[in-house]
Each structure stands twice: as structure tokens, then as C-alpha cells.
Design a protein around this motif. Sequence first.
Motif, PDB file in Angstrom:
ATOM      1  N   TYR A 186       0.847  -1.190   0.000  1.00 52.59           N
ATOM      2  CA  TYR A 186       0.000   0.000   0.000  1.00 52.59           C
ATOM      3  C   TYR A 186       0.883   1.241   0.000  1.00 52.59           C
ATOM      4  CZ  TYR A 186      -3.684   3.269   1.143  1.00 52.59           C
ATOM      5  OH  TYR A 186      -4.545   4.321   1.110  1.00 52.59           O
ATOM      6  N   TRP A 187       0.705   2.100  -0.996  1.00 53.31           N
ATOM      7  CA  TRP A 187       1.504   3.307  -1.156  1.00 53.31           C
ATOM      8  C   TRP A 187       0.584   4.525  -1.102  1.00 53.31           C
ATOM      9  CZ3 TRP A 187       6.582   2.906  -3.886  1.00 53.31           C
ATOM     10  CH2 TRP A 187       6.973   1.585  -4.087  1.00 53.31           C
ATOM     11  N   ASN A 188       1.092   5.635  -0.615  1.00 58.35           N
ATOM     12  CA  ASN A 188       0.405   6.926  -0.684  1.00 58.35           C
ATOM     13  C   ASN A 188       1.275   7.866  -1.505  1.00 58.35           C
ATOM     14  OD1 ASN A 188      -1.908   6.486   0.938  1.00 58.35           O
ATOM     15  ND2 ASN A 188      -0.621   6.561   2.741  1.00 58.35           N
ATOM     16  N   PHE A 189       0.627   8.704  -2.339  1.00 48.76           N
ATOM     17  CA  PHE A 189       1.357   9.581  -3.248  1.00 48.76           C
ATOM     18  C   PHE A 189       0.859  11.008  -3.165  1.00 48.76           C
ATOM     19  CE2 PHE A 189       1.280   5.435  -5.137  1.00 48.76           C
ATOM     20  CZ  PHE A 189       2.586   5.261  -5.518  1.00 48.76           C
ATOM     21  N   LEU A 213       6.033  12.799  -3.771  1.00 51.88           N
ATOM     22  CA  LEU A 213       6.268  12.312  -2.422  1.00 51.88           C
ATOM     23  C   LEU A 213       5.546  10.972  -2.327  1.00 51.88           C
ATOM     24  CD1 LEU A 213       5.739  15.507  -0.267  1.00 51.88           C
ATOM     25  CD2 LEU A 213       7.895  14.438  -0.929  1.00 51.88           C
ATOM     26  N   VAL A 214       6.270   9.960  -1.880  1.00 48.37           N
ATOM     27  CA  VAL A 214       5.732   8.609  -1.804  1.00 48.37           C
ATOM     28  C   VAL A 214       5.933   8.083  -0.393  1.00 48.37           C
ATOM     29  CG1 VAL A 214       5.902   6.257  -2.703  1.00 48.37           C
ATOM     30  CG2 VAL A 214       6.317   8.207  -4.226  1.00 48.37           C
ATOM     31  N   LYS A 215       4.840   7.656   0.238  1.00 47.16           N
ATOM     32  CA  LYS A 215       4.935   7.013   1.547  1.00 47.16           C
ATOM     33  C   LYS A 215       5.109   5.523   1.302  1.00 47.16           C
ATOM     34  CE  LYS A 215       2.782   6.630   6.062  1.00 47.16           C
ATOM     35  NZ  LYS A 215       2.892   5.211   6.237  1.00 47.16           N
ATOM     36  N   PHE A 216       6.266   5.001   1.665  1.00 43.05           N
ATOM     37  CA  PHE A 216       6.625   3.597   1.482  1.00 43.05           C
ATOM     38  C   PHE A 216       6.859   3.013   2.868  1.00 43.05           C
ATOM     39  CE2 PHE A 216       9.773   0.223   0.777  1.00 43.05           C
ATOM     40  CZ  PHE A 216       9.184  -0.476  -0.255  1.00 43.05           C
ATOM     41  N   GLU A 275       7.091   3.004   6.566  1.00 44.13           N
ATOM     42  CA  GLU A 275       7.292   4.105   7.520  1.00 44.13           C
ATOM     43  C   GLU A 275       8.108   5.246   6.932  1.00 44.13           C
ATOM     44  OE1 GLU A 275       8.951   0.925   8.743  1.00 44.13           O
ATOM     45  OE2 GLU A 275       6.922   0.225   9.069  1.00 44.13           O
ATOM     46  N   TRP A 276       8.491   5.138   5.673  1.00 48.62           N
ATOM     47  CA  TRP A 276       9.385   6.118   5.065  1.00 48.62           C
ATOM     48  C   TRP A 276       8.636   7.032   4.105  1.00 48.62           C
ATOM     49  CZ3 TRP A 276      10.395   0.883   5.377  1.00 48.62           C
ATOM     50  CH2 TRP A 276      11.357   0.530   6.293  1.00 48.62           C
ATOM     51  N   LEU A 277       9.111   8.260   4.015  1.00 46.70           N
ATOM     52  CA  LEU A 277       8.595   9.219   3.039  1.00 46.70           C
ATOM     53  C   LEU A 277       9.718   9.494   2.048  1.00 46.70           C
ATOM     54  CD1 LEU A 277       6.272  11.062   2.169  1.00 46.70           C
ATOM     55  CD2 LEU A 277       7.305  12.860   3.577  1.00 46.70           C
ATOM     56  N   GLN A 330      11.143  11.045  -1.781  1.00 45.55           N
ATOM     57  CA  GLN A 330      10.904  12.068  -2.797  1.00 45.55           C
ATOM     58  C   GLN A 330      11.551  11.622  -4.086  1.00 45.55           C
ATOM     59  OE1 GLN A 330      12.298  16.032  -1.939  1.00 45.55           O
ATOM     60  NE2 GLN A 330      11.965  16.695  -4.028  1.00 45.55           N
TER      61      GLN A 330
END
Length: 131
Positions: free
Chosen positions: A104-107, A119-122, A124-126, A128
Motif C-alpha cells: 500500500y503506497w500513498n502519493f 512524495l511517496v509514503k513507502f 514508515e518512510w517518506l 521524494q
Amino acid sequence: MFTRPILFRGSLHWQILKSAGNMLKVFNTTVESFRQMRAPLLPYPADLFEMDGMLSMFSFDEATNTTIDIWMSQDYDNEVWALKYRVKLPVADLTVRFGKFVEYWNFMVTSRDGDVSMLVKFGEWLLQFDI
């Protein structure tokens, strides 16, 4: 269900998720009227943003978890869109570097002065990514 709206040229634009994947709903805030607008036919929901003064959208390929397509309206009035960028995410490298695969990714895609950043949330990491 709707995607997050964006204000562009005095109108709110958003994709309706239950309708065909190639239509946007547009609400003109001046005359308070609705209309529909053609958009690229995408298999996944897209988020809208402004890039170089044009309405743009990005879509993440949820089937492969590897690609982000960024579309730009070449001709807003005639509803003509073009694929501007196809970004392949380095999933294998990220998995090795961070020690796990994240499904599950957030962009968030932004544009400033012609440059596009993601910006990609991978996990616990953010991260760029620049184009």
C-alpha cells in the motif's frame, strides 16, 4: 465516491469513482453550474493537480505497484489529454534497501516551475522522486 477536488480556472474538478474512468465532474463556481469533462481512460482512480498552468492528473498502477502515469491537458477547452510522464518506481531497490515489500503506497505529485516532484509514503518512510 469522489477523488479530492482541485480548483482550476475558477471551477472545481474531480473524478467520480463510480462512473466511467474517463470523466471528470466540473463545478463552475462563478455561475454555479455543473458539467462533465473527458479525461484519459484510466484503469485506476486519478488525483488532479496543476502543472505548468494546465490541469493534470496522476494515476498509480495498482496491479503492478510499479508505475505512476502523469497526464496533462494539452488543450483544456477541447478536452485533449497527453501522457506526459510514465514513472517506474524502483520497487526492487526499495525492498532491498528498506528490508520489506510494501503493497500500500500513498502519493502526492506536485509541480513548480516546470519541475515535477513526487512524495511517496513507502511503509514508515517518506521518499521524494524528481523527474
